[in-house]
Design an enzyme around this catalytic site. Structure first.
Site, short mmCIF file in Angstrom:
data_model
loop_
_atom_site.label_atom_id
_atom_site.label_comp_id
_atom_site.label_asym_id
_atom_site.label_seq_id
_atom_site.Cartn_x
_atom_site.Cartn_y
_atom_site.Cartn_z
N HIS A 1 17.35 67.80 -22.14
CA HIS A 1 16.72 69.04 -22.60
C HIS A 1 17.56 69.60 -23.74
CE1 HIS A 1 15.01 73.07 -22.57
NE2 HIS A 1 13.99 72.52 -21.95
N ASP B 1 9.70 68.33 -15.96
CA ASP B 1 8.64 67.32 -16.00
C ASP B 1 8.93 66.13 -15.10
OD1 ASP B 1 7.14 68.68 -17.95
OD2 ASP B 1 8.61 68.08 -19.44
N1 ACO Z 1 16.93 58.99 -22.18
C1 ACO Z 1 17.97 58.33 -22.76
N2 ACO Z 1 18.79 58.89 -23.66
C2 ACO Z 1 18.56 60.16 -24.02
C3 ACO Z 1 17.50 60.92 -23.46
C4 ACO Z 1 16.68 60.28 -22.51
N3 ACO Z 1 15.66 60.93 -21.96
N4 ACO Z 1 17.50 62.14 -24.00
C5 ACO Z 1 18.51 62.18 -24.87
N5 ACO Z 1 19.17 60.97 -24.87
C6 ACO Z 1 20.36 60.64 -25.66
C7 ACO Z 1 20.03 60.42 -27.12
O1 ACO Z 1 19.70 59.09 -27.40
C8 ACO Z 1 21.30 60.87 -27.78
O2 ACO Z 1 22.24 59.84 -27.62
P1 ACO Z 1 23.38 59.60 -28.80
O3 ACO Z 1 24.21 60.85 -28.78
O4 ACO Z 1 24.09 58.37 -28.38
O5 ACO Z 1 22.61 59.45 -30.08
C9 ACO Z 1 21.78 62.04 -26.91
O6 ACO Z 1 21.23 61.76 -25.60
C10 ACO Z 1 21.31 63.40 -27.38
O7 ACO Z 1 19.88 63.32 -27.58
P2 ACO Z 1 19.04 64.28 -28.53
O8 ACO Z 1 17.69 63.69 -28.75
O9 ACO Z 1 19.86 64.62 -29.73
O10 ACO Z 1 18.93 65.56 -27.62
P3 ACO Z 1 18.00 66.76 -27.89
O11 ACO Z 1 18.62 67.89 -27.19
O12 ACO Z 1 17.70 66.93 -29.32
O13 ACO Z 1 16.61 66.29 -27.22
C11 ACO Z 1 14.88 65.95 -25.66
C12 ACO Z 1 16.10 66.80 -26.07
C13 ACO Z 1 13.88 65.85 -26.84
C14 ACO Z 1 14.16 66.68 -24.53
C15 ACO Z 1 15.35 64.55 -25.24
O14 ACO Z 1 16.31 64.66 -24.21
C16 ACO Z 1 14.18 63.66 -24.78
O15 ACO Z 1 13.54 63.04 -25.63
N6 ACO Z 1 13.93 63.59 -23.45
C17 ACO Z 1 12.81 62.83 -22.94
C18 ACO Z 1 11.50 63.61 -23.12
C19 ACO Z 1 11.38 64.78 -22.17
O16 ACO Z 1 11.63 64.67 -20.99
N7 ACO Z 1 10.93 65.91 -22.73
C20 ACO Z 1 10.69 67.13 -21.92
C21 ACO Z 1 11.59 68.24 -22.35
S1 ACO Z 1 11.39 69.62 -21.29
C22 ACO Z 1 9.99 70.39 -21.83
O17 ACO Z 1 9.56 70.33 -22.94
C23 ACO Z 1 9.28 71.17 -20.81
#
Ligand code: ACO
Length: 423
Positions: free
Chosen positions: A306, A363
């Site tokens: 998140h 979720d």
């Molecule tokens: N699975 C694996 N790796 C992940 C995940 C995941 N679900 N989420 C983040 N990471 C990793 C990224 O690859 C990144 O790794 P790195 O530092 O080696 O490059 C690091 O964690 C940080 O990720 P970001 O994308 O920069 O984190 P951000 O805070 O911008 O993104 C997000 C948050 C979009 C929710 C992301 O975690 C994601 O895509 N999760 C899956 C989708 C999801 O569950 N969305 C629902 C959000 S809650 C809502 O809207 C109600």
């Protein structure tokens, strides 16, 4: 006055900016006039470090894993209040007394009927169209039906408009679902409470009895409540951006619906179940965890991570408890839960996820509960829409009252061609 000083190493000039305290959470640096004083804009990819407005609706402490609606912790509200009380709280700032509640709840029931003309819209869509596309079109149409009746300068009229869209959203979502399933569209039943009425509209047929248990109503009511608001997330920011132009409030809500659809945002609940089904069995979990950790692979664990929570999402905690309680009362797909539990167990102890503070979000749990309620995957995000509508509208009301709020107009760092002549 606390100030923040920027030293411009190019010009050697120092500029001071006021620091504004927040009642909770980090203070903000008021950078108004930055361009004229420092000669530069800020660059904040994804707006993660920027407060775009002042708000008193919801507070999140992402490090602690805390969520407050108007100061009340989400766990306490989930234990003691229903969704409609929480809607009143979010809109008005205080919980209703019994008279206020009865009036508000009654009005929501009465307003649940859409204009008859809206029904014909549904005929135009293919049966297999995604419910989010159909729902957003229906809400857009709603602004055409209620355009004449809205004087945005009148607070009571604006509040009535808020109650109207909260009341109609479940009906439009149910119409969407019934169209998708090829069922005849059915009217709301004003004798039923909001959440029971929605389940009724999903399940009822022109003849026969519709079975809806109290356990199911309470479970879905909690899901609506947990989704009701979440400060300046992508869809709410979109709603505020459209609202800032003076567009019709329902048009701003439509923009929010479309922003919510994305799988990185509200669409994740549908993707979680799709992913659990794709993984298929507990013995395949390790392989997918390996893929999620591989930087060369675009696969991500849906329902994990998140932007704001770097701890357990407090809403996820409430839903996890609810899901475990429901296991004994309504049939929950235990195969999917076994896979989900295994993912959670590995991820919470795996260095990759621990180091990046990736915890299950709301979720991750909502899908298995919605599935147990007999709701199709494609309807998961429309259910999020029903819960979130109150939050979007509350932000529009707050925005309207903020005399300092301007049209959203961010800047950019231009990296294109410099001026040149056409040959
Ligand atoms: N699975 C694996 N790796 C992940 C995940 C995941 N679900 N989420 C983040 N990471 C990793 C990224 O690859 C990144 O790794 P790195 O530092 O080696 O490059 C690091 O964690 C940080 O990720 P970001 O994308 O920069 O984190 P951000 O805070 O911008 O993104 C997000 C948050 C979009 C929710 C992301 O975690 C994601 O895509 N999760 C899956 C989708 C999801 O569950 N969305 C629902 C959000 S809650 C809502 O809207 C109600």
């Amino acid at each position: 006055m606390a100030t923040f000083t920027i030293m411009n190493n190019m010009s050697g000039q120092k500029s001071e900016f006021e620091i504004l305290e927040s009642t909770l959470g980090a203070p903000v640096v008021d950078i108004s006039g930055l361009r004229s004083r420092v000669g530069a804009y800020t660059y904040d990819n994804g707006l993660g470090e920027t407060a775009t407005c002042q708000s008193s609706i919801t507070f999140i402490d992402g490090a602690k894993g805390e969520l407050l609606y108007r100061g009340y912790p989400i766990e306490e509200l989930a234990n003691k209040k229903n969704y409609i009380e929480v809607c009143y709280l979010i809109l008005h700032g205080e919980l209703p007394d019994s008279k206020e509640y009865n009036r508000f709840e009654r009005d929501i029931r009465v307003k649940s009927y859409p204009h008859e003309g809206i029904k014909y819209l549904f005929r135009a869509f293919p049966d297999n169209g995604h419910p989010m596309a159909i729902l957003s079109s229906a809400v857009s149409a709603l602004s055409a039906f209620h355009h004449q009746h809205l004087n945005v300068k009148d607070d009571e009229e604006f509040m009535e408009m808020a109650r109207r869209i909260i009341a109609k959203m479940p009906t439009l979502a149910a119409f969407t679902y019934r169209h998708f399933m090829g069922y005849p569209l059915i009217y709301p039943d004003m004798e039923r409470y909001f959440t029971e009425n929605f389940l009724y509209m999903l399940r009822a047929f022109p003849t026969g009895k519709t079975e809806i248990s109290d356990v199911e109503v309470r479970a879905l009511d909690k899901i609506f409540m947990l989704h009701a608001d979440h400060e300046q997330n992508a869809s709410t920011t979109t709603v505020r951006a459209v609202g800032s132009t003076g567009a019709h409030p329902y048009a701003a809500v439509v923009a929010g619906i479309n922003a919510l659809w994305g799988r990185a945002h509200g669409g994740a609940n549908e993707s979680v179940i799709a992913q659990l089904e794709m993984i298929g069995s507990v013995d395949k979990v390790d392989e997918f965890i390996r893929r999620a950790k591989n930087p060369e692979d675009s696969f991500r664990l849906m329902g994990f991570g998140h932007r704001v929570y770097k701890n357990f999402d407090p809403r996820a905690k409430v839903l996890k408890k609810l899901r475990d309680e429901l296991r004994d009362t309504i049939g929950i797909n235990s195969r999917l839960i076994e896979i989900a539990d295994r993912i959670e167990q590995i991820a919470l102890n795996d260095e990759y996820f621990v180091k990046r503070n990736l915890y299950p979000n709301i979720d991750f749990y909502s899908g298995t509960i919605l599935e147990a309620l007999g709701i199709r995957k494609k309807m998961f995000t429309p259910i999020f829409v029903i819960g979130r509508t109150v939050g979007w509208i509350a932000h529009l009301i707050e925005q309207k009252k903020d005399s300092k709020q301007k049209i959203y107009r961010p800047r950019q760092r231009y990296i294109g061609k410099t001026r040149r002549s056409v040959p």
